[in-house]
Design an enzyme around this catalytic site. Structure first.
Site, PDB file in Angstrom:
ATOM      1  N   HIS A  40       0.837  -1.207   0.000  1.00 24.07           N
ATOM      2  CA  HIS A  40       0.000   0.000   0.000  1.00 24.07           C
ATOM      3  C   HIS A  40       0.871   1.256   0.000  1.00 24.07           C
ATOM      4  O   HIS A  40       0.630   2.196  -0.772  1.00 24.07           O
ATOM      5  CB  HIS A  40      -0.918  -0.016   1.228  1.00 24.07           C
TER       6      HIS A  40
ATOM      7  N   ARG B   5      -9.531   7.293  -7.890  1.00 27.13           N
ATOM      8  CA  ARG B   5      -9.953   6.357  -6.838  1.00 27.13           C
ATOM      9  C   ARG B   5     -10.711   7.138  -5.779  1.00 27.13           C
ATOM     10  O   ARG B   5     -10.108   7.773  -4.911  1.00 27.13           O
ATOM     11  CB  ARG B   5      -8.724   5.665  -6.249  1.00 27.13           C
TER      12      ARG B   5
ATOM     13  N   GLU C  87     -10.541  -6.937 -13.821  1.00 25.60           N
ATOM     14  CA  GLU C  87      -9.529  -7.344 -12.850  1.00 25.60           C
ATOM     15  C   GLU C  87      -9.770  -8.744 -12.291  1.00 25.60           C
ATOM     16  O   GLU C  87      -9.111  -9.156 -11.338  1.00 25.60           O
ATOM     17  CB  GLU C  87      -9.462  -6.316 -11.710  1.00 25.60           C
TER      18      GLU C  87
ATOM     19  N   GLY D 184      -7.299  -3.450 -14.620  1.00 25.55           N
ATOM     20  CA  GLY D 184      -6.649  -3.221 -13.326  1.00 25.55           C
ATOM     21  C   GLY D 184      -5.609  -4.299 -13.105  1.00 25.55           C
ATOM     22  O   GLY D 184      -5.909  -5.370 -12.576  1.00 25.55           O
TER      23      GLY D 184
ATOM     24  N   ASN E 162      -3.108  -4.678 -11.166  1.00 25.57           N
ATOM     25  CA  ASN E 162      -2.736  -5.103  -9.813  1.00 25.57           C
ATOM     26  C   ASN E 162      -3.627  -6.258  -9.354  1.00 25.57           C
ATOM     27  O   ASN E 162      -3.151  -7.326  -8.957  1.00 25.57           O
ATOM     28  CB  ASN E 162      -2.857  -3.928  -8.834  1.00 25.57           C
ATOM     29  N   ASP E 163      -4.944  -6.042  -9.400  1.00 25.61           N
ATOM     30  CA  ASP E 163      -5.856  -7.091  -8.952  1.00 25.61           C
ATOM     31  C   ASP E 163      -5.917  -8.250  -9.926  1.00 25.61           C
ATOM     32  O   ASP E 163      -6.095  -9.402  -9.521  1.00 25.61           O
ATOM     33  CB  ASP E 163      -7.261  -6.508  -8.734  1.00 25.61           C
TER      34      ASP E 163
ATOM     35  N   CYS F  93      -5.003   0.848 -16.081  1.00 26.69           N
ATOM     36  CA  CYS F  93      -4.876   1.856 -15.019  1.00 26.69           C
ATOM     37  C   CYS F  93      -4.098   1.342 -13.821  1.00 26.69           C
ATOM     38  O   CYS F  93      -3.995   2.034 -12.815  1.00 26.69           O
ATOM     39  CB  CYS F  93      -6.254   2.341 -14.576  1.00 26.69           C
TER      40      CYS F  93
END
Length: 887
Positions: free
Chosen positions: A459, A565, A749, A770, A772-773, A835
């Site tokens: 994070h 976000r 995602e 997405g 990351n996910d 993104c």
């Protein structure tokens, strides 16, 4: 049998199609310089094919190679009018080893091959300089014995010290008899201690040096380097042999380095330095500073012992041939100039940008070539402060460089304390075990972030990169003692308020305040970005939700917001309390009452973003994280929340317990929240639409917001949420009497969303991947926990790189490509972007270009990197002639 030996001399050279692979760096370089007409010492290169024939020097050299060596030496004798081992004008040669890439561990150069007890006297008489001749012989014996016999260099130092004490000379022998005595001690040592003799036949010397050079390919250092860098064991090395240049003999000799341009300005001007050969030996004169070639005027050129104009002429010619600023090594022997090597000049990131632009201005290269000359990742150094390093700098701990740049400030152990210090105008480093969404306000006011736990995708790392703050994560040597407000660093104890410095590139945590060098973006940087924008196909947007982020991104050339976000807007001041009030409300009526407090705040946020982007696309993601992230965690925060909202603490605790999940990142979040609490969607949609109308009225141009629904896996999920959005749009249109346009899309995602991308595209007007996910769900790995073991995967070679930093082409990439294909079959005009953090990673951008995505979105400070990387990717795809599904 392949050709074994390739000759070169000024104006001509034997060369092969794969010059570097066959002749090594040194051999191919001298061949190139010779073919350009540059003065080079005549010589020849033994090709890598001969190394393979000789089985890497295992045993004696093959007879064919020995015969070719004799022939090559005879050719060199004819060119130089000297004889190898001759009684007059003896030929001396240098032997240098190289491979097709820089490789540590290979044999060092052996100079003055051909000197013997007899030829050293011939040379001394020819030059009328016995000291120089014997000094060269001494050097040859030491280097020959070190390479061929594996002799310890320190033994020769001891022998020299003993002889000095015995004979009484100072820095070196004073006459020929003392020199002969020292050389005799060397011979005695080698024969008595090592059972070895330096050959007195020059051709045998050369043969043994070549064989030992071949064998160096397999020494432990070279072998380890090959394994580490994936270099084939059979690639082999080449050996270059050339006539000696006596560049250390007198005031008319020396060596230097010349550059074709001034790296500070990029202008064509000879720069570099030259060191007189006489400064290398104490008996020949006192050492002087190198001669700065860039400062020589017509009068000063008299201090240069060769034709200065010839040097400048050939440096320019080499640059023109290579199409790049060059760095040239040269030697001067008794007034005669020789070029030894050339290479693209080493340069900093700023110099690389400056030179690329200047080469275009000078019509040496085209714009597209200039774009390819600059490493996109290096631009980070131009966009963030960096440390001015000094000898007194003390490193307290090391972690992972998670967000580039450097920052100095006072330690703040909580986000609230960071805010207090920042309000007083004091620079702050937020130091936490790890950060959470509720730390957003502290991270925004801090100059840098330091965490004990976490990796480069934690994070703290992701948020810090998004807001352009330096960040170091995983500094495991630190231990925070929160009650005492202390940080333990092994041998030191720091208090809250003490100053530290962090380097988000190296991962270092440094004691005290260190001077920082602030970045400056020159006109050349802007020019290079113009080149890039003309070449690229993909758009580049930014991830931003705060005005200062959006403004920074626009200044860096962002073409809109690809990810806003909205949850990041809820963690400060009254907003977090209104959010908690909504979560703690017992029914829908209570939730709507709390959301009414958030509505004007959200509307105001969106108005400002729309105005900053001035008609560019703005993609707003609806609330995504699980609700527990907004609730208090510590006992003090629970009590404070209960008091502020006038509820019993037990109510707060019960709600915290009710929202607790075993795996919240795969739990009640994204569109699932919207389905459970549609009133949240309705509030956000209303805020977006009302802000679009207001911003459009102010600007006089319509604003077309893009609303992104997160974590969709079923078309019916998107249907449900879109129906609520459309209903709100109809209400706002009726209330305001004004029609407006908007787009509704989704973030892809989840693997199921990929598989069903065609049905989802029936409803969605855009997809944003997405990454990351999507990486989390494809791999089944928690991004927040991955740092504990993924580094081991990379070290063990199980993974080439962290898939959260660079897209996994074979897995996640295949999923993206499949979704693109399915979506465009249903909706050819669908807008497709990325993104996730990988939207700013050059290697990932290359894949996104090949997959024909329409844009990437990244943190503000990575926008220039993405613009350049997108341009490079477009150029390479076009040159490769790959067809695109869509332009």
């Amino acid at each position: 049998m392949p050709k074994r030996i390739f000759t070169f001399r000024c104006g001509e050279a034997d060369r092969t199609a794969d010059t570097v692979e066959s002749l090594g760096i040194k051999g191919s370089n001298l061949a190139l310089l010779a073919s350009l007409g540059a003065p080079v010492p005549p010589g020849f290169t033994i090709a890598t094919s001969a190394w393979r024939e000789a089985k890497g020097g295992a045993g004696e050299l093959p007879q064919g190679l020995r015969s070719d060596l004799r022939t090559a030496v005879e050719w060199l004798e004819g060119v130089t009018d000297r004889r190898f081992g001759g009684d007059q004008r003896p030929l001396l040669i240098a032997v240098r080893t190289s491979a097709s890439s820089q490789m540590p561990g290979l044999a060092e150069s052996v100079l003055d091959v051909g000197l013997t007890d007899r030829t050293v006297e011939v040379l001394a008489a020819e030059l009328n300089d016995a000291a120089f001749a014997y000094r060269s012989y001494r050097r040859f014996i030491e280097s020959y014995a070190g390479l061929v016999f594996d002799a310890d260099p320190s033994e020769f130092e001891d022998l020299s010290d003993q002889e000095r004490e015995k004979a009484g000379w100072e820095s070196e022998p004073a006459d020929e008899s003392q020199w002969r005595a020292l050389i005799a001690r060397y011979h005695d040592y080698l024969e008595e201690e090592l059972g070895a003799v330096v050959p007195q036949t020059p051709l045998q010397q050369l043969t043994e040096v070549v064989s030992a050079s071949f064998s160096s390919w397999r020494n432990p250092v070279a072998a380890s380097h090959r394994v580490l860098h994936g270099i084939s064991e059979n690639a082999g090395l080449a050996v270059t042999v050339h006539a000696m240049i006596f560049n250390e003999r007198n005031q008319n000799s020396g060596r230097g380095r010349a550059l074709s341009r001034d790296l500070a300005t990029g202008k064509a001007r000879l720069t570099g330095e030259f060191v007189l050969g006489s400064t290398r030996h104490g008996d020949l004169g006192e050492a002087v500073d190198p001669l700065d070639l860039g400062t020589l005027d017509n009068a000063g050129k008299a201090d240069f012992p060769a034709d200065f104009e010839v040097l400048w002429h050939f440096v320019q010619r080499i640059e023109a041939h290579m199409g790049d600023v060059v760095e040239v090594d040269f030697m001067i022997g008794d007034g005669e100039l020789f070029f030894m090597q050339s290479r693209p000049a080493r340069r900093s990131a700023a110099e690389a940008v400056r030179i690329a632009v200047e080469l275009v201005k000078d019509a040496i290269i085209e714009e597209q070539e200039a774009i390819l000359r600059v490493d996109p990742a290096s631009l980070d150094l131009l966009l963030h402060p960096r440390i001015e390093r000094g000898p007194d700098m003390r490193v307290l701990a090391r972690g992972m460089g998670a967000s580039p740049g450097a920052a100095t400030g006072e330690i703040a152990l909580t986000s609230d304390r960071a805010q207090e210090l920042a309000a007083e105008g004091r620079p702050v480093i937020l130091v936490r075990n790890e950060t959470y969404p509720e730390d957003i306000h502290g991270m925004h006011v801090a100059d840098g972030v330091l965490t004990v736990r976490g990796g480069t995708t934690s994070h703290a790392a992701v948020v810090a990169r998004g807001i352009g703050k330096p960040c170091v994560t995983g500094a495991g040597a630190l231990r925070i003692q929160p009650d005492a407000r202390l940080v333990h660093t092994g041998g030191s104890v720091l208090k809250e308020g003490d100053q530290i410095t962090i380097d988000g590139a190296s991962g270092e945590v440094i004691e005290g305040a260190v001077r920082l060098i602030r970045p400056t973006l020159s006109g050349d940087f802007a020019t290079l970005m113009q080149f890039a924008d003309r070449a690229r196909r993909m758009g580049v947007r930014t991830n931003a939700e705060r005005p200062h982020e959006a403004r920074a991104a626009r200044s860096f050339g962002a073409e809109g917001i690809g990810l806003c976000r909205t949850e990041h807007m809820f963690f400060e001041g009254d907003r977090i309390q209104a959010m908690r009030e909504m979560i703690l409300a017992p029914d829908e009526k209570g939730r709507r009452r709390a959301l009414d407090k958030l509505l004007p705040m959200q509307r105001s946020d969106f108005v400002e973003l729309f105005e900053i982007m001035a008609g560019l696309p703005v993609t707003i993601r609806l609330l995504d994280p699980p609700l527990h992230e907004f609730l208090p965690k510590s006992e003090g925060e629970i009590a404070e929340t209960a008091t502020t909202l006038d509820v019993d603490e037990s109510v707060v605790r019960q709600r915290i317990a009710a929202l607790e999940e075993f795996n919240p990142m795969l739990g009640h979040r994204g569109c699932r929240l919207a389905i459970s609490y549609p009133e949240i969607v309705e509030m956000q949609a209303r805020a977006i639409f009302e802000a679009a109308i207001e911003a459009g009225e102010r600007a006089g141009d319509a604003v077309v917001p893009e609303i992104m629904v997160p974590l969709v896996s079923l078309r019916r999920e998107l249907d449900f949420v879109k129906e609520r959005i459309d209903a709100v749009a109809a209400l706002v249109t009726e209330e305001r009497g004004q029609h407006f346009n908007y787009l509704v899309g989704t973030m892809i995602e989840l693997p199921r969303a990929v598989i069903r991308a065609d049905t989802i595209a029936d409803v969605a007007e855009f997809f944003s991947f997405g990454t990351n996910d999507l990486t989390q769900t494809v791999y089944g790995i928690s991004r927040d926990d991955a740092a504990n073991f993924l580094s081991n995967y990379v070290r063990q070679g199980i993974l080439e790189r962290d898939p959260f930093q660079t897209v996994d082409v074979e897995g996640v990439g295949e999923m993206i490509a499949l979704a693109v294909e399915k979506a465009r079959k249903v909706r050819p005009d669908i807008s497709l972007g990325v993104c996730g953090e990988q939207g700013g990673d050059p290697a990932s951008i290359a894949f996104f270009e090949e997959t024909t995505l329409d844009y990437v979105s990244c943190s503000p400070y990575r926008v220039p990197i993405a613009r350049l990387a997108a341009a490079q990717s477009a150029i390479r795809v076009n040159r490769a002639g790959r067809s695109r599904a869509r332009r």
